[in-house]
Design a protein around this motif. Structure first.
Motif, short mmCIF file in Angstrom:
data_model
loop_
_atom_site.label_atom_id
_atom_site.label_comp_id
_atom_site.label_asym_id
_atom_site.label_seq_id
_atom_site.Cartn_x
_atom_site.Cartn_y
_atom_site.Cartn_z
N GLN A 449 -75.49 -43.70 -1.69
CA GLN A 449 -75.16 -42.36 -2.16
C GLN A 449 -73.79 -42.29 -2.82
O GLN A 449 -73.27 -41.21 -3.08
CB GLN A 449 -75.22 -41.38 -0.99
N GLY A 450 -73.20 -43.46 -3.08
CA GLY A 450 -71.96 -43.50 -3.86
C GLY A 450 -70.68 -43.43 -3.07
O GLY A 450 -69.60 -43.29 -3.65
N VAL A 451 -70.76 -43.52 -1.73
CA VAL A 451 -69.55 -43.53 -0.92
C VAL A 451 -69.12 -44.99 -0.74
O VAL A 451 -69.55 -45.68 0.18
CB VAL A 451 -69.77 -42.86 0.46
N ILE A 452 -68.30 -45.47 -1.67
CA ILE A 452 -67.86 -46.87 -1.66
C ILE A 452 -66.52 -46.96 -0.94
O ILE A 452 -65.57 -46.25 -1.28
CB ILE A 452 -67.72 -47.41 -3.10
N PRO A 453 -66.41 -47.82 0.06
CA PRO A 453 -65.16 -47.90 0.82
C PRO A 453 -63.97 -48.33 -0.03
O PRO A 453 -64.09 -49.21 -0.90
CB PRO A 453 -65.47 -48.96 1.89
N GLU A 454 -62.83 -47.70 0.23
CA GLU A 454 -61.61 -48.07 -0.47
C GLU A 454 -61.02 -49.37 0.07
O GLU A 454 -60.28 -50.06 -0.64
CB GLU A 454 -60.58 -46.94 -0.33
N ASP A 455 -61.32 -49.69 1.31
CA ASP A 455 -60.70 -50.84 1.97
C ASP A 455 -61.78 -51.65 2.68
O ASP A 455 -62.93 -51.22 2.79
CB ASP A 455 -59.64 -50.36 2.96
N HIS A 456 -61.40 -52.84 3.14
CA HIS A 456 -62.31 -53.66 3.94
C HIS A 456 -61.57 -54.15 5.19
O HIS A 456 -60.35 -54.06 5.28
CB HIS A 456 -62.82 -54.86 3.13
N HIS A 457 -62.33 -54.63 6.14
CA HIS A 457 -61.76 -55.09 7.41
C HIS A 457 -60.91 -56.34 7.16
O HIS A 457 -61.26 -57.20 6.34
CB HIS A 457 -62.88 -55.40 8.41
N THR A 458 -59.84 -56.47 7.93
CA THR A 458 -58.94 -57.61 7.74
C THR A 458 -59.62 -58.94 8.01
O THR A 458 -59.22 -59.98 7.46
CB THR A 458 -57.69 -57.45 8.65
N ILE A 459 -60.67 -58.95 8.83
CA ILE A 459 -61.38 -60.22 9.09
C ILE A 459 -61.99 -60.77 7.82
O ILE A 459 -62.13 -61.99 7.67
CB ILE A 459 -62.45 -60.00 10.19
N ALA A 460 -62.35 -59.89 6.88
CA ALA A 460 -62.92 -60.36 5.62
C ALA A 460 -61.91 -61.16 4.80
O ALA A 460 -62.29 -61.89 3.87
CB ALA A 460 -63.44 -59.18 4.81
N ASP A 461 -60.62 -61.06 5.13
CA ASP A 461 -59.59 -61.84 4.44
C ASP A 461 -59.39 -63.22 5.05
O ASP A 461 -58.55 -63.99 4.60
CB ASP A 461 -58.25 -61.09 4.47
N SER A 462 -60.17 -63.54 6.10
CA SER A 462 -60.02 -64.83 6.75
C SER A 462 -60.56 -65.98 5.91
O SER A 462 -60.27 -67.14 6.17
CB SER A 462 -60.71 -64.82 8.12
N LEU A 463 -61.38 -65.65 4.91
CA LEU A 463 -61.90 -66.66 3.99
C LEU A 463 -61.06 -66.68 2.72
O LEU A 463 -60.58 -65.64 2.26
CB LEU A 463 -63.35 -66.35 3.63
N THR A 464 -60.91 -67.86 2.16
CA THR A 464 -60.28 -67.95 0.85
C THR A 464 -61.24 -67.36 -0.19
O THR A 464 -62.44 -67.17 0.08
CB THR A 464 -59.95 -69.40 0.49
N GLY A 465 -60.71 -67.11 -1.37
CA GLY A 465 -61.58 -66.60 -2.43
C GLY A 465 -62.73 -67.53 -2.73
O GLY A 465 -63.87 -67.09 -2.95
N GLU A 466 -62.46 -68.84 -2.71
CA GLU A 466 -63.51 -69.82 -2.98
C GLU A 466 -64.54 -69.84 -1.86
O GLU A 466 -65.75 -69.91 -2.11
CB GLU A 466 -62.89 -71.21 -3.15
#
Length: 497
Positions: A449-466
């Motif tokens: 319905q178009g409610v896109i989160p502005e942020d994500h959980h810090t655990i998602a930063d535990s992976l490198t971009g690759e």
């Protein structure tokens, strides 16, 4: 309250609600109580509930029903989710797909990884990682146990079926378990003048049917819970503005898709449900924004096959009975309230109420504490479902009609407002106690319905971009590969008899 030991239960009304309730009571309590169901062939049922959600599998399994026999008897098909078309914006669609999405991570849901990946340039939708969605899109289905070489957690499914045929199927089952059926119309309800309890049902032929506990499955007539006991009704139409539906069956089409379609229109929405022998269609709409003639015209213009019957008008008022259990009457089905069929919850509410009745079944008499707990659970369940349905209307960006503009501007329950804003800012959503819908369900509808989160959980930063890119790529490959191994949906269905 009554101190009388309950040895007899009378279910008033057949249809899906009555026979589901009678069947479950007979299966679980049949050795302890006598069950009688009173119904009249003269009284029709609403009978448009043709789509279900995954807990229906638990109900059928609890009864010991054979899946293929059930599908054959009810002309059933598989349902992997609900596709919502034109809800957020015209031309946009998304699916509330059953089951999990992506990979389960401790303390952090997959959509946080997807959202971070999206910010890094990954343009894949969340549903690229949904096995249910991809299977539905390709008209595929098989239980995961039948697919070799996959490590995915499984596919979650429900059914589409003919509600009238399901009631007949359960009637045969219930009667085989000892349920006594009485054909007749109630002409008088006797009430004890001291306790206010229902004391008996007098039928047109003069027969008196007595019991210590009555289950009101009389549909919107609510003969016992409202017309007799005057329980009261909590109106939710200020949040859920649709108050009418027009239903009509049409000829079946192939291939039989394994999902329900919900198509938004100018002043409501249209359902399309594929069964083996026909397609179920209906238009749910607001009578303040559309006349009955306009709604019927829009429905008939948007059928995908020839209609098989005359359109049927159904009037309703969304809300709930203030007490689902009042004195010695328990209301189950439409007698207890009405939530429009947007998320296919009507049959589930019958299932959950019948299950709750068994858990709270009065043994040495009806106790106020037990009744209060039953009613508390019933209220919470209905309110959680109500909020989930309101979300679809509130979070829209359609500006093409007064109906949708009114929905976008309306005030909503604080419980829902808080959930939306938490998700919008942080991406976090939490399942409330007794909430029917999972976090993944909320995530799909919010994002769809178009409610896109502005942020994500810090655990998602535990992976490198690759590492994140590799994760998303490998998951998509795994989903796509599993779907390719699945057979066509129709191959799973039993042959017609």
């Amino acid at each position: 309250m009554s101190d009388k030991i309950i040895k007899d239960v009378v279910v008033l009304g057949g249809g899906t609600a009555g026979w589901m309730t009678a069947a479950l009571l007979a299966k679980v309590l049949g050795k302890s109580i006598n069950i009688t169901l009173v119904e009249s062939d003269k009284i029709g049922t609403v009978g448009v509930g043709e789509a279900t959600i995954p807990p229906i599998l638990n109900f059928n399994q609890a009864l010991g029903l054979d899946e293929r026999e059930f599908l054959q008897a009810t002309k059933g098909t598989i349902k992997l989710g609900i596709q919502f078309e034109d809800w957020w914006r015209k031309g946009e669609s998304y699916m509330h797909a059953f089951g999990s999405i992506g990979k389960n991570f401790p303390f952090c849901d997959f959509h946080h990884f997807w959202n971070r990946s999206r910010k890094q340039g990954n343009d894949a939708s969340l549903w690229e990682y949904s096995l249910n969605y991809q299977a539905a899109r390709h008209n595929k289905f098989a239980p995961l146990a039948q697919i070799p070489g996959t490590s995915l957690p499984g596919i979650s499914y429900a059914y589409h079926f003919d509600a009238g045929l399901y009631a007949r199927f359960l009637r045969r089952y219930a009667e085989s378990k000892g349920v006594k059926r009485i054909e007749g119309t109630v002409s008088e309800v006797k009430v004890d003048p001291h306790s206010g309890f229902v004391d008996g049902l007098v039928l047109e032929n003069g027969q008196l049917v007595e019991s210590g506990l009555y289950v009101d499955c009389s549909g919107m007539a609510a003969l016992l819970i409202e017309k007799t006991l005057g329980t009261g009704y909590e109106d939710w139409s200020h949040w859920l503005p649709c108050d009418r539906a027009i239903a009509v069956p049409s000829a079946a089409l192939t291939p039989l898709v394994p999902y329900t379609r919900s198509i938004a229109h100018e002043a409501g929405w249209q359902w399309r449900i594929p069964l083996q022998h026909r397609t179920g269609n209906g238009m749910v709409y607001s009578s303040r924004h559309w006349s009955d003639e306009e709604a019927q015209g829009a429905l008939l213009e948007n059928l995908d096959a020839e209609p098989l019957d005359e359109p049927r008008l159904i009037r309703f008022r969304t809300g709930r009975r203030r007490k689902q259990w009042n004195r010695n009457v328990v209301s189950i089905g439409l007698s207890s309230g009405f939530l429009e069929p947007l998320e296919s919850t009507s049959i589930h509410l019958v299932q959950s109420a019948a299950t709750r009745l068994i858990k709270c079944f009065p043994h040495a008499g009806i106790r106020p504490q037990e009744v209060a707990e039953f009613n508390r659970q019933s209220r919470v369940e209905m309110e959680r479902i109500r909020d989930f349905i309101i979300l679809h209307y509130k979070a829209n960006q359609r500006r093409d009609s007064d109906f949708w503009r009114d929905c976008e501007r309306m005030d909503i329950p604080a419980s829902l407002e808080e959930k939306i804003e938490l998700f919008r800012h942080t991406g976090k959503v939490f399942r409330d106690y007794d909430d029917l819908f999972t976090e993944v369900a909320w995530q799909q509808v919010l994002i769809g319905q178009g409610v896109i989160p502005e942020d994500h959980h810090t655990i998602a930063d535990s992976l490198t971009g690759e590492q994140l890119a590799d994760l998303m790529s490998s998951l998509k490959t795994l989903v796509d590969g599993t779907v390719r191994k699945m057979p066509e949906h129709e191959k799973f269905l039993p042959p017609e008899v």
